[in-house]
Structures are given as structure tokens and as C-alpha cells.
Enzyme design. Structure first.
Site, PDB file in Angstrom:
ATOM      1  N   GLU A  74       0.839  -1.195   0.000  1.00 17.78           N
ATOM      2  CA  GLU A  74       0.000   0.000   0.000  1.00 17.78           C
ATOM      3  C   GLU A  74       0.877   1.249   0.000  1.00 17.78           C
ATOM      4  O   GLU A  74       0.454   2.322   0.414  1.00 17.78           O
ATOM      5  CB  GLU A  74      -0.979  -0.001   1.173  1.00 17.78           C
ATOM      6  CG  GLU A  74      -0.398  -0.127   2.543  1.00 17.78           C
ATOM      7  CD  GLU A  74      -1.474  -0.046   3.614  1.00 17.78           C
ATOM      8  OE1 GLU A  74      -1.960   1.075   3.883  1.00 17.78           O
ATOM      9  OE2 GLU A  74      -1.824  -1.084   4.187  1.00 17.78           O
ATOM     10  N   CYS A  90      -3.607  -3.741   4.330  1.00 13.66           N
ATOM     11  CA  CYS A  90      -2.680  -4.748   4.850  1.00 13.66           C
ATOM     12  C   CYS A  90      -3.078  -6.179   4.515  1.00 13.66           C
ATOM     13  O   CYS A  90      -2.287  -7.102   4.716  1.00 13.66           O
ATOM     14  CB  CYS A  90      -2.549  -4.602   6.369  1.00 13.66           C
ATOM     15  SG  CYS A  90      -1.993  -2.965   6.898  1.00 13.66           S
ATOM     16  N   SER A 106     -11.040   2.569  13.722  1.00 13.61           N
ATOM     17  CA  SER A 106     -10.235   1.525  13.085  1.00 13.61           C
ATOM     18  C   SER A 106     -10.151   0.272  13.945  1.00 13.61           C
ATOM     19  O   SER A 106     -10.236  -0.856  13.439  1.00 13.61           O
ATOM     20  CB  SER A 106      -8.831   2.056  12.786  1.00 13.61           C
ATOM     21  OG  SER A 106      -8.079   1.127  12.037  1.00 13.61           O
ATOM     22  N   HIS A 121      -2.952 -10.121  12.051  1.00 13.08           N
ATOM     23  CA  HIS A 121      -2.441  -8.854  11.509  1.00 13.08           C
ATOM     24  C   HIS A 121      -2.005  -7.990  12.684  1.00 13.08           C
ATOM     25  O   HIS A 121      -2.753  -7.799  13.646  1.00 13.08           O
ATOM     26  CB  HIS A 121      -3.543  -8.150  10.715  1.00 13.08           C
ATOM     27  CG  HIS A 121      -3.254  -6.711  10.423  1.00 13.08           C
ATOM     28  ND1 HIS A 121      -2.119  -6.303   9.762  1.00 13.08           N
ATOM     29  CD2 HIS A 121      -3.942  -5.576  10.715  1.00 13.08           C
ATOM     30  CE1 HIS A 121      -2.121  -4.988   9.653  1.00 13.08           C
ATOM     31  NE2 HIS A 121      -3.212  -4.522  10.225  1.00 13.08           N
ATOM     32  N   LYS A 159      -6.156  -6.876  21.919  1.00  9.29           N
ATOM     33  CA  LYS A 159      -7.610  -6.719  21.868  1.00  9.29           C
ATOM     34  C   LYS A 159      -8.244  -7.834  21.028  1.00  9.29           C
ATOM     35  O   LYS A 159      -9.256  -8.430  21.415  1.00  9.29           O
ATOM     36  CB  LYS A 159      -7.968  -5.348  21.283  1.00  9.29           C
ATOM     37  CG  LYS A 159      -7.471  -4.161  22.099  1.00  9.29           C
ATOM     38  CD  LYS A 159      -7.816  -2.856  21.417  1.00  9.29           C
ATOM     39  CE  LYS A 159      -7.224  -1.654  22.144  1.00  9.29           C
ATOM     40  NZ  LYS A 159      -7.751  -1.482  23.506  1.00  9.29           N
TER      41      LYS A 159
END
Length: 445
Positions: A83, A120, A211, A244, A253
């Protein structure tokens, strides 16, 4: 059915590093623990002035080809995930192929080349493309080269600045692989989101809180979708869970959310009930808001249990060790997580052959993919030959003033002249621009 998966892995880190605790935090007036413990990153890898996504990707690919004794004739496709692309037409894979053709006899003229974009996630999508190409019998006995390469820079002063990183992971996809075989089953969670994007701009626009929410929501959907075809998952089914990893703090989390899901309706939930009760069920609450509040309270309790902490230490912690030393590599981050886990197992002399990993990839915008991977007999030799520790130890330590210069060098809106901080040797380097404003490269002995 013949196994298809990852036969070899190599990485190339940016050759500079920024110490977040000793160099970044004091200038920002922040507690170093905000970075080392909060987001979980000690150092950010950054590219020297002669490095970019092409050199890092080409250098990782060359290391892989040399170690496997490959020639261009052995490669039937080159897929690049990034990216950080600098051209809206010409794919990075063509630049990388051009670099490699400088050092090998033969060429890649008959290799299919492409560039994938989905934030990603695209590194995993390239794996999927290569897997499907081989499964379809279109590879003519050749392997695929998948390269995830990125320079993850943020605007100066952006909250994401501390998560920056730069590097590449190259992977060889082939039949009867040495390292891991990919599962046929996959699960997806996808939605039109604006959590992180770059609309005609180099540096991302990020809604940080949103996000995280989107990341967790898409991962949950992907896991549920995966289970719809592969059956229910259980913590004991998988030795590692590579996620990821934009920064290790986000994985914490995701891991907690995942553990709650895969222990639901199991003997583990029953064993935990005496201490923290059973997991809330939505049908027992009058409103969705009440149910979600109960879930948050349950997860706060779950995080402190011995069962969860032991699982996290064994199944998650090994996957984030490398990320904490290099920062966010965007498309390569989940592939660093896999490699980190395998390296940890090798160092502890763990026998992984036949064990499974559950891999969770994510790309903003947004989509998550879950699939399983079975560790193969040759995994140990495949990872013990890597020079990861040497690469990371040899990085040049930047002062904050030098970091500012490096950031300007790689800012597409600026033109600055800065001397390189390291001496290139046995690698591809960026040398300037050609007549059509294309980027030029050469190999330095």
C-alpha cells in the site's frame, strides 16, 4: 490432495531504526511505557535514503532465491502486495523482476506479474492467488513468488507516527511446501468502511478508535464465516494464532475477543464459570446495548483469568515478538507474525510438525480473512537459516534530528539531499530517476 503452501520465507528490514523509548518519547514529552508497553513497540525500522519498497522486496526475494537455489525459470508468477506504491499504472513486481534480472542468468519474461491492493490484507490475498493458480494446474510445475513490501510512514505529529515501520517479506508458494500448507477453508468479513485510507495521498487518514472497532468486527465475522465451513474452533486446535499486527497492542484486543469466541460452549467456559460466570447470551438481555455492556464486563474479567493468560502467553505472545522490534510493515505484518511464532518455536526446540495455526489477516477499508495452516516437516530448517537477528542488530540508530531528515527523504512531497547512513553491500539500491520519471535501481556488490 497435494499440499500447497509456503515453501520458503525471507525478510528484509529497513536498515535504520528509531528507539521509541530513548529517542522518540523524550522529544514528544511522553512516558516511554506508552510506546513499549502500551502499543508494544520498542523500535521502528525505517529505510535508508537508498532504500524503498522495491529494494526491500527485491533484496528479500534474492535472499530467498539464493537460499533455495532457484533461477528465473523456476518462477511462474511474481505477486507484490503493497500500500506504498508510487505508480498508478506500472506494478512494483515489474521493478522487482528487473532488479533480479541484473543478478541471475535468464529472465522473468514468461512470469505473470501483478500488484495487489487491499491495505494490509493484500499480502494474504496474493497467497490466495498463488494457491489458486497452482491448484488450477496453470503453474506448469513452477512456483510463485509473493512479496509483501511497505514503508509505513505517517505525517509528523500523527498519533500513528510511533507505529511506523519499513520492510519486506518474500514467500515462495509451491506444491509439497517445507514450511506450512494452506487450508482449503477460508472465512471472510468485509464491509465498506472508512477507518483508514489514502485518497490520492501518501500518508493515511486514520480514525483510530473507529479503526480498532472495524478491525475487531471484521475479524469476528471472518472467524464465524470460517467456522461455517471448517467447523467450530477450539483453543487446543491451534498451536499459534498469528494476527495482523499493526502494533502488538491491537493484537491484545483481538486475542481477547477471539478467545471469548472459541471458548464459548466449551469445557473452558464451564471451568471459568465459577470465577467469572458464563458468557452473556444476547437473548437474555432486553436491548443490544445492555448485552454489549455485559460482554465488555465479562471480557474485563476474562482477561485476568489464569486460563486466558496462559493461552495468550503460549499462543499469541510468540507471534508479536518481531513486530515489537520493527513496527508496522502493513502488508507484511501478519506474515511477520507467522515467522515470529515459528522462530520462537525453533529457539525453544518445540516440535511443530503437523500442528496447526489459525491465521487472521486484515486490511482497512475493510476486510478480514481467516484460514488455517498446517506446519510441515521442513519448517525448522526453513526458519533457522534466516538472518533476522543479524539484520535487526545491524540497524543504524537514528537521533531524532536524523529521523526527521529520513522522514523528509521518503516524503513524496519533498526534495531533500541527505547522505546515506549505512553503506550498501550485496544489495539492490535506488539510484535516481529515468527519462520518464521512472525509478532506477542497481545491484551493489
Amino acid at each position: 490432495m497435494t499440499a500447497v503452501g509456503i515453501d520458503a520465507i525471507e525478510l528484509w528490514s529497513g536498515k535504520l531504526r528509531l528507539d521509541l523509548a530513548e529517542t522518540f518519547a523524550p522529544v514528544k514529552g511522553e512516558d516511554p511505557g506508552k510506546y513499549t508497553k502500551g502499543i508494544g513497540i520498542e523500535y521502528s525500522s525505517l529505510p535508508d535514503v537508498y532504500e524503498d519498497i522495491v529494494t526491500m522486496g527485491a533484496n528479500a526475494a534474492k535472499q530467498l532465491m539464493d537460499r533455495k537455489g532457484l533461477t528465473p525459470d523456476d518462477i511462474g508468477r511474481i505477486d507484490v502486495a503493497t500500500e506504498s506504491a508510487f505508480d498508478n499504472s506500472k506494478p512494483v513486481s515489474t521493478y522487482i523482476a528487473g532488479c533480479l534480472e541484473q543478478v541471475y542468468d535468464g529472465d522473468f519474461h514468461h512470469a505473470n506479474k501483478g500488484e495487489r491492493k487491499f491495505a494490509c490484507l493484500s499480502g494474504t490475498q496474493c497467497l490466495d492467488d498463488a494457491y489458486n493458480w497452482i491448484r488450477a494446474g496453470r503453474n506448469r510445475g513452477r512456483a510463485a513468488l509473493v512479496i509483501a513490501t511497505d514503508t509505513a510512514l505517517y505525517e509528523r505529529g500523527d498519533p500513528g507516527e510511533a507505529t511506523q515501520g519499513a520492510g519486506a517479506v518474500a514467500m515462495l508458494i509451491d506444491e509439497e511446501p517445507d514450511i506450512v500448507a494452506l487450508s482449503t477453508e477460508q472465512g471472510y468479513g468485509s464491509a465498506d468502511e472508512t477507518d483508514f485510507l489514502k485518497p490520492n495521498q501518501q500518508f493515511p487518514s486514520v480514525d483510530g478508535k473507529r479503526s480498532i472497532q472495524v478491525y475487531l468486527a471484521r475479524m469476528r465475522e471472518a472467524l464465524e464465516d470460517y467456522e461455517s465451513v471448517a467447523g467450530d474452533t477450539h483453543p487446543e486446535d491451534f498451536v499459534y494464532f498469528p494476527f495482523h499486527t499493526p502494533y502488538p497492542g491491537m493484537v491484545r484486543k483481538a486475542a481477547l475477543l477471539g478467545y471469548r469466541h472459541i471458548t464459548r460452549d466449551t469445557e473452558i467456559e464451564d471451568a471459568l464459570a465459577d470465577d467469572i460466570g458464563m458468557q452473556p447470551r444476547e437473548e437474555n438481555y432486553e436491548t443490544r446495548e445492555d448485552y454489549e455492556e455485559a460482554i465488555r464486563a465479562y471480557m474485563d474479567e476474562l482477561k485476568g483469568t489464569r486460563q486466558y493468560q496462559e493461552w495468550y502467553e503460549q499462543a499469541i505472545e510468540p507471534t508479536i515478538q518481531v513486530s515489537g522490534q520493527v513496527g508496522n510493515w502493513y502488508t507484511a505484518s501478519v506474515h511477520l507474525a507467522r515467522l515470529s511464532a515459528l522462530r520462537a518455536a525453533a529457539s525453544e526446540d518445540v516440535d511443530l510438525a503437523g500442528e496447526k495455526m489459525l491465521v487472521g489477516s486484515y486490511g482497512s477499508g475493510a476486510q478480514a480473512e481467516i484460514h488455517a495452516e498446517t506446519v510441515r516437516d521442513g519448517w525448522r530448517e526453513g526458519v533457522e537459516g534466516l538472518d533476522v537477528d543479524a539484520q535487526l542488530a545491524d540497524r543504524y540508530d537514528l537521533s531524532f534530528e536524523e529521523y526527521e531528515l529520513v522522514h523528509d527523504v521518503h516524503n513524496h512531497q519533498k526534495e531533500v539531499e541527505v547522505e546515506e547512513f549505512t553503506q550498501p553491500e550485496g544489495e539492490f539500491v535506488f539510484t535516481g530517476w529515468g527519462r520518464m520519471n521512472e525509478r532506477r535501481y542497481e545491484y551493489v556488490e
